[in-house]
Design a protein around this motif. Structure first.
Motif, mmCIF file in Angstrom:
data_model
loop_
_atom_site.group_PDB
_atom_site.id
_atom_site.type_symbol
_atom_site.label_atom_id
_atom_site.label_comp_id
_atom_site.label_asym_id
_atom_site.label_seq_id
_atom_site.Cartn_x
_atom_site.Cartn_y
_atom_site.Cartn_z
ATOM 1 N N HIS A 39 0.872 -1.176 0.000
ATOM 2 C CA HIS A 39 0.000 0.000 0.000
ATOM 3 C C HIS A 39 0.903 1.218 0.000
ATOM 4 O O HIS A 39 1.959 1.228 0.642
ATOM 5 C CB HIS A 39 -0.913 0.034 1.230
ATOM 6 N N HIS A 94 -0.197 0.732 -9.486
ATOM 7 C CA HIS A 94 0.410 1.770 -8.649
ATOM 8 C C HIS A 94 1.595 2.457 -9.313
ATOM 9 O O HIS A 94 1.885 3.621 -9.014
ATOM 10 C CB HIS A 94 0.906 1.161 -7.333
ATOM 11 N N ARG A 95 2.319 1.749 -10.169
ATOM 12 C CA ARG A 95 3.568 2.270 -10.711
ATOM 13 C C ARG A 95 3.539 2.203 -12.229
ATOM 14 O O ARG A 95 3.111 1.195 -12.780
ATOM 15 C CB ARG A 95 4.750 1.448 -10.178
ATOM 16 N N GLY A 122 -5.535 -4.664 -7.266
ATOM 17 C CA GLY A 122 -5.882 -3.716 -6.208
ATOM 18 C C GLY A 122 -7.372 -3.640 -5.931
ATOM 19 O O GLY A 122 -8.185 -4.090 -6.728
ATOM 20 N N GLU A 127 -7.151 4.905 -2.327
ATOM 21 C CA GLU A 127 -5.720 4.878 -2.624
ATOM 22 C C GLU A 127 -5.469 5.120 -4.105
ATOM 23 O O GLU A 127 -4.577 5.899 -4.473
ATOM 24 C CB GLU A 127 -5.147 3.531 -2.188
ATOM 25 N N PHE A 128 -6.263 4.471 -4.965
ATOM 26 C CA PHE A 128 -6.127 4.690 -6.408
ATOM 27 C C PHE A 128 -6.295 6.164 -6.751
ATOM 28 O O PHE A 128 -5.526 6.724 -7.542
ATOM 29 C CB PHE A 128 -7.174 3.873 -7.159
ATOM 30 N N VAL A 131 -3.062 7.928 -5.913
ATOM 31 C CA VAL A 131 -1.772 7.434 -6.417
ATOM 32 C C VAL A 131 -1.762 7.190 -7.916
ATOM 33 O O VAL A 131 -0.762 7.447 -8.589
ATOM 34 C CB VAL A 131 -1.391 6.125 -5.675
ATOM 35 N N VAL A 132 -2.859 6.674 -8.446
ATOM 36 C CA VAL A 132 -2.881 6.093 -9.788
ATOM 37 C C VAL A 132 -3.552 7.041 -10.775
ATOM 38 O O VAL A 132 -4.548 7.694 -10.445
ATOM 39 C CB VAL A 132 -3.624 4.733 -9.752
#
Length: 317
Positions: A39, A94-95, A122, A127-128, A131-132
């Motif tokens: 996470h 995420h990356r 995921g 969080e997405f 971050v994404v």
């Protein structure tokens, strides 16, 4: 059958010295692999939403205190020499694809070829959103495309890829991973799309038994899940036996109620004899890797439980 354990990279056991102590102890005991979770940020944890517990709450205390997965794995690689390092699982969106492929290749090299790339799409929208850059609703498609891009980058001298979410040409990604053709890919998740992803590109299907939406917490449920995997693998044009099966145990023994919602006995509930019988039964189903979360409040308590469990159960398999 490989046996692993979860190395906490969040909460009170995630201090640098503590992580190092637990990793070194697990390696010295002879565990085959350790796992670290992924996470980047977490939402307000007063709102339950964790899919792998009955309450919807995270198992560990203070999970918001957390190290980035791949950097933590590189650190642990430097502090160990034999034990394999499993991303459990890396949330692929995420990356960015090229950056992630490079980081993973570097990690495989620095660890001497000990990396296992556990992957997932995921589940945490908050969080997405932070971050994404790709849409949360398309995370499965993003994951599939990024993994295809990884494999091109890891195997081709002049990698080219043209997709919806990532494209590249005229680049070089060197050096390649130590493991050939690339590190093993363990596909996490219990849903239909996750099973199909494992069938298409996985070396191993890597579910958690306690997902409330897709329970695999009894022997018949797990056996049925493996049956779905075998059918999906054949449909993908691969040998049904070519995808191995793993299993992640989040809680065991008296920490979980013994009766499942289908009326059967929950896997890894009950006595040491029950748990030993479960390990043997899963081995009989063809499960080739099982990892266990030995979570305890203090490092000494966790290491002691790892010693006890290994002597009482693992060494008797």
């Amino acid at each position: 059958m490989q046996i692993g354990f979860n190395l906490p990279n969040s909460g009170p056991l995630s201090g640098v010295d503590t992580m190092t102590e637990i990793a070194a102890a697990g390696e010295a005991m002879g565990f085959d692999y350790l796992t670290l979770t992924d996470h980047v940020v977490l939402p307000n944890l007063k709102v339950p939403g964790y899919p792998y517990s009955e309450s919807g709450e995270f198992y560990e205390a203070d999970p918001i205190e957390r190290h980035e997965q791949l950097i933590a794995m590189a650190y642990i690689a430097a502090k160990t020499s034999r034990i394999r390092l499993v991303a459990a699982v890396m949330v692929v969106p995420h990356r960015p694809a090229v950056l992630a492929a490079k980081m993973l290749a570097t990690l495989d090299i620095l660890s001497g070829g000990r990396l296992v790339v556990g992957i997932g799409a995921g589940w945490l929208k908050t969080e997405f959103d932070a971050v994404v850059h790709t849409p949360f609703a398309e995370r499965g498609a993003v994951t599939d495309e990024y993994i295809d891009a990884f494999r091109v980058l890891w195997t081709e001298a002049q990698p080219r890829f043209a997709g919806k979410y990532t494209s590249f040409a005229g680049i070089v990604l060197e050096p390649k991973p130590v493991q050939r053709p690339y590190p093993p890919i363990w596909v996490g998740g219990e849903s239909g799309p996750s099973v199909r992803r494992a069938a298409r590109i996985g070396d191993l299907w890597y579910p958690i038994g306690s997902n409330n939406q897709h329970l695999l917490d009894t022997l018949p449920r797990l056996e049925a899940g493996i049956g779905r995997l075998r059918k999906a693998t054949a449909a993908a044009g691969r040998d049904p036996a070519s995808v191995q099966v793993g299993y992640r145990v989040k809680r065991y023994g008296s920490a979980i109620p013994p009766l499942a919602s289908d009326g059967g006995r929950r896997l890894f509930s009950g006595s040491e004899a029950d748990i030993l019988a479960d390990l043997r039964a899963l081995r009989g189903l063809g499960v080739s890797a099982i990892d266990i979360d030995f979570g305890r409040p203090k490092a000494a308590e966790m290491i002691a439980e790892m010693h006890r469990f290994k002597a009482a159960v693992i060494d008797r398999i």
